[in-house]
Design a protein around this motif. Structure first.
Motif: not given
Length: 363
Positions: A92-121
């Motif tokens: 069946e068709p699907k999706k593949i994801v990455v979830l970030l969960t913050n359990s603290s009582d303050q918001a946070t910024d995730i700084i992405i400094s470098k990335y590469g994505l390939g696909g789907p293929g």
């Protein structure tokens, strides 16, 4: 030798492979390789390998994902790299994801400094090569805000991409977080909410390779113990990711607490410095030693970032002949600063050798 299961066929991947050749010495034509070179008996150039950087999260097991669920998750903070590499092995068709969960009582910024994505293929070598080339060339910093007691997607576009049966998705993400966040890599139905799915989903069992875990030292610095002199040393090699001269990194599978080994050092980024004698022009090559290989290499010469090279340049992959296949990474003047950035590409086989040899004389 590592030869993971793959399905190779013509396919369209999410982004295109584009190479750069900013310096004439980096032209990726096929220069003459030393005619009498014995690639079966290459003298090893002694090096010191030092682990550096933060932690590596590796999510590559199960590589062939048989059902909806969590492939890997761990709670991390600080300097982190995530490498994920998964195939939709359902019907069946699907999706593949990455979830970030913050359990603290303050918001946070995730700084992405470098990335590469390939696909789907469906062409797994192509997907791995695209992901690595994109990663090596990426320079922009991005922010992902994770609300207090809430969730966010590391890569929102993945929530909108349908992964058809047998298709691969490969991602490499460097990010930083000041407070702990849970990182969850999962496959789920196309219409499912990632946050709602993650709250109920089970962790999937590993496959026989067990390529998942949290590993210390996401980067490695490689420095030869002696200066290379082309006229005196001739052909020499630096072997990477063989678990003999360059050990595989060991870590912990956070889903069950078991010890694990990163066979192939996937996701580890190597910085190689090449010290050389003055007035001796030399050539640099990449030589795959484990089988089919398709990736990229960054080159920094005379303190300038020059190029991101396809390895190989003239076709998608090489290494079928294993020991005798090489691709040219440029000719350089001795005594000048040269740095190479390498990382084992997804779907490719390890180990590899970086070869140094006297440059061919112009005819």
């Amino acid at each position: 030798m590592f030869n993971w299961l793959r399905h190779v066929s013509a396919a369209v991947v999410a982004t295109a492979i584009v190479s750069v050749a900013a310096y004439p010495g980096l032209a990726q034509a096929k220069p003459a390789f030393p005619a009498k070179a014995d690639l079966y008996n290459v003298t090893e150039l002694p090096v010191t390998i030092t682990e550096q950087g933060g932690q590596l999260l590796l999510s590559d097991s199960p590589e062939m994902v048989p059902a909806d669920g969590i492939m890997y998750q761990d709670t991390v903070s600080g300097d982190t790299r995530l490498f994920f590499h998964h195939v939709n092995a359902t019907k069946e068709p699907k999706k593949i994801v990455v979830l970030l969960t913050n359990s603290s009582d303050q918001a946070t910024d995730i700084i992405i400094s470098k990335y590469g994505l390939g696909g789907p293929g469906l062409d797994y070598l192509a997907v791995g090569k695209v992901a690595q080339m994109n990663y090596l060339k990426h320079e922009e910093v991005e922010l992902v805000e994770v609300p207090a007691g809430g969730t966010a997607l590391l890569e929102p576009v993945l929530n909108d991409i349908v992964v058809a049966p047998d298709e691969l998705v490969n991602g490499i993400y460097d990010f930083q977080s000041k407070i702990p966040v849970k990182v969850t890599v999962m496959m789920l139905p196309v219409d499912a909410s990632p946050a709602e799915f993650a709250a109920k989903a089970a962790v999937l069992p590993t496959d026989s390779q067990r390529l998942r875990g949290t590993f210390p030292g996401k980067d490695r610095l490689v420095v030869p113990s002696e200066v290379y002199n082309a006229s005196e040393n001739g052909l020499v090699g630096i072997t990477l990711a063989d678990h003999k001269l360059d050990a595989f990194v060991a870590g912990i599978d956070a889903t069950d607490g078991s010890q694990t080994l990163n066979y192939g050092n996937y996701g580890v980024v190597y910085k190689l410095f090449i010290p050389t004698a003055f007035e001796q022009k030399y050539a640099v090559y990449l030589n795959p030693r484990g089988g089919e290989y398709a990736g990229g290499m960054n080159v920094k010469y005379r303190r300038q970032e020059l190029a991101t090279l396809d390895t190989p340049a003239d076709k998608l992959f090489f290494g079928v002949k294993t020991v005798t296949d090489v691709t040219h990474l440029g000719d350089y003047s001795g005594g000048e600063s040269l740095w190479l950035t390498f990382s084992p590409p997804g779907a490719s086989n390890l180990p590899v050798k970086i070869l140094l040899a006297p440059a061919a004389k112009p005819k």
